[in-house]
Design a protein around this motif. Structure first.
Motif, short mmCIF file in Angstrom:
data_model
loop_
_atom_site.label_atom_id
_atom_site.label_comp_id
_atom_site.label_asym_id
_atom_site.label_seq_id
_atom_site.Cartn_x
_atom_site.Cartn_y
_atom_site.Cartn_z
N ALA A 197 0.85 -1.19 0.00
CA ALA A 197 0.00 0.00 0.00
C ALA A 197 0.89 1.24 0.00
O ALA A 197 1.85 1.32 0.78
CB ALA A 197 -0.91 0.01 1.22
N VAL A 198 0.57 2.20 -0.85
CA VAL A 198 1.36 3.44 -0.93
C VAL A 198 0.42 4.64 -0.90
O VAL A 198 -0.76 4.55 -1.26
CB VAL A 198 2.21 3.49 -2.22
N HIS A 199 0.96 5.76 -0.44
CA HIS A 199 0.23 7.02 -0.56
C HIS A 199 -0.03 7.28 -2.05
O HIS A 199 0.86 7.10 -2.88
CB HIS A 199 1.04 8.17 0.02
N ARG A 200 -1.22 7.71 -2.38
CA ARG A 200 -1.55 7.92 -3.80
C ARG A 200 -0.60 8.92 -4.45
O ARG A 200 -0.24 8.78 -5.62
CB ARG A 200 -3.01 8.38 -3.94
N SER A 201 -0.16 9.91 -3.69
CA SER A 201 0.77 10.90 -4.24
C SER A 201 2.09 10.27 -4.65
O SER A 201 2.80 10.78 -5.52
CB SER A 201 1.02 12.01 -3.21
N THR A 202 2.44 9.12 -4.02
CA THR A 202 3.69 8.43 -4.34
C THR A 202 3.68 7.90 -5.77
O THR A 202 4.74 7.75 -6.40
CB THR A 202 3.94 7.29 -3.34
N LEU A 203 2.51 7.61 -6.30
CA LEU A 203 2.42 7.14 -7.69
C LEU A 203 2.91 8.22 -8.66
O LEU A 203 3.43 7.89 -9.74
CB LEU A 203 0.98 6.76 -8.03
N GLN A 204 2.79 9.48 -8.27
CA GLN A 204 3.30 10.57 -9.11
C GLN A 204 4.74 10.93 -8.74
O GLN A 204 5.53 11.29 -9.61
CB GLN A 204 2.41 11.82 -8.96
N ARG A 205 5.09 10.84 -7.47
CA ARG A 205 6.42 11.27 -7.01
C ARG A 205 7.49 10.23 -7.24
O ARG A 205 8.65 10.56 -7.48
CB ARG A 205 6.38 11.63 -5.52
N PRO A 207 7.25 7.06 -9.35
CA PRO A 207 6.77 5.98 -10.22
C PRO A 207 7.86 5.00 -10.65
O PRO A 207 7.63 3.78 -10.68
CB PRO A 207 6.18 6.72 -11.42
N GLN A 208 9.06 5.50 -10.95
CA GLN A 208 10.11 4.61 -11.44
C GLN A 208 10.62 3.69 -10.33
O GLN A 208 10.83 2.48 -10.55
CB GLN A 208 11.27 5.42 -12.04
N ALA A 209 10.81 4.23 -9.14
CA ALA A 209 11.28 3.40 -8.02
C ALA A 209 10.23 2.35 -7.66
O ALA A 209 10.57 1.20 -7.37
CB ALA A 209 11.60 4.27 -6.81
#
Length: 313
Positions: A197-205, A207-209
């Motif tokens: 589970a990740v913070h949704r903002s992490t998908l934008q911040r 993505p490559q990692a």
């Protein structure tokens, strides 16, 4: 100057991605990847924490960007206002969670009036509910004794409880002392699930990692299936097991591959959402979930590798 700006933009790294988990067999592949040096720790760091409570608190405070959680923990965190989404299904419990009883208790029906130790979590409530349902019993016919998993084995050994809803490594230790396994999650397909589970903002911040982490999970999964001897020593060291014990320790888990992950997470009605709705009902009945679920999507396939051509979800 334009060329220089372009180069600077291309070389700019994403912020550090920090992913945490407690000790649980289903999370071990990402720890194994880190131990083998498969990650650049300036970009991605896997952190072990003492408990899932610590993981949840760190997510809430912003100390980490993501973590290994059970589905019920994800639902609770979302209800508490954290905008988390599942981007990977680590495992499905197919026997790793169980109800065990003292040797003299030979059946589920014999649990009437007995003290049953159980964590006050949705997973504990779910296993207990399913076991009692299989026996045709009501919750009022037994005596739940709420305790954290840290106290399970001691309560078992000192006979403070007659039965116990628990998981590894307590299951193995209790089995060695004569415990009877009366019910386990093999009879509950699709209900006890661990996710990233990740913070949704992490998908934008990040993505490559995130993509590298998810891809590496599947690579470690393939390595475990073909060359388990390469991973067993490291996993055993983290779990306090001899390498030869590690395969048996993982027997109670089903670890979905890439195709199955797409089946869990993709589409307008992903399989994970179906499981979540059933779990929400159990959690509300047990008063473990009192707030309304947020409207943001529960899961995302944004960082899953694409399926090969012709693969059918």
């Amino acid at each position: 100057m334009a060329a220089a700006i372009g180069l600077t933009g291309c070389s700019r790294r994403e912020p550090l991605l920090r992913i945490a988990s407690n000790v649980w067999p289903g999370y071990e592949l990402m720890h194994a990847a880190q131990a083998l040096g498969r990650f650049d720790e300036a970009e991605l760091r896997i952190i072990e924490m003492p408990s899932s409570t610590d993981v949840l608190q760190s997510l809430a405070s912003g100390v980490i960007e993501g973590g290994g959680l059970t589905l019920d923990e994800l639902l609770s965190a979302r209800a508490d206002g954290l905008d988390l989404c599942a981007v990977l299904v680590f495992d499905e419990s197919t026997g790793a969670d169980a109800l065990i009883a003292q040797a003299e208790i030979g059946s589920l029906a014999a649990l009437v009036g007995k003290r049953i130790g159980v964590e006050q979590t949705a997973t504990g409530a779910l296993v207990l509910h399913a076991a009692l349902q299989a026996a045709g019993l009501r919750l009022e016919q037994v005596q739940p004794v709420f305790m954290t998993v840290a106290n399970h084995l001691a309560a078992w050994q000192t006979r403070q409880v007659d039965a116990l809803v628990t998981f590894e490594p307590v299951l193995g230790a209790a089995a060695a002392q004569g415990a009877r396994r009366l019910f386990d999650s093999h009879a509950m397909p699709g209900q006890i699930i661990d996710v990233l589970a990740v913070h949704r903002s992490t998908l934008q911040r990040n993505p490559q990692a995130l993509r590298r982490l998810v891809q590496m999970h599947f690579e470690m999964q393939a390595l475990w299936l073909t060359e388990p001897q390469r991973l067993a020593p490291g996993i055993g060291a983290r779990l306090g097991l001899a390498p030869a014990q590690v395969p048996g320790f993982l027997d109670g888990l089903s670890m979905p591959g890439l195709l199955e992950n797409h089946q869990w997470l993709a589409g307008n009605q992903p399989r994970l959402l179906t499981s979540a709705r059933h779990l929400e009902q159990v959690m509300r009945k047990a008063r473990l979930l009192t707030r309304a679920a947020p409207q943001t999507p529960l899961c995302s396939t944004a960082v899953l590798p694409a399926l090969p051509a012709g693969a059918d979800t």
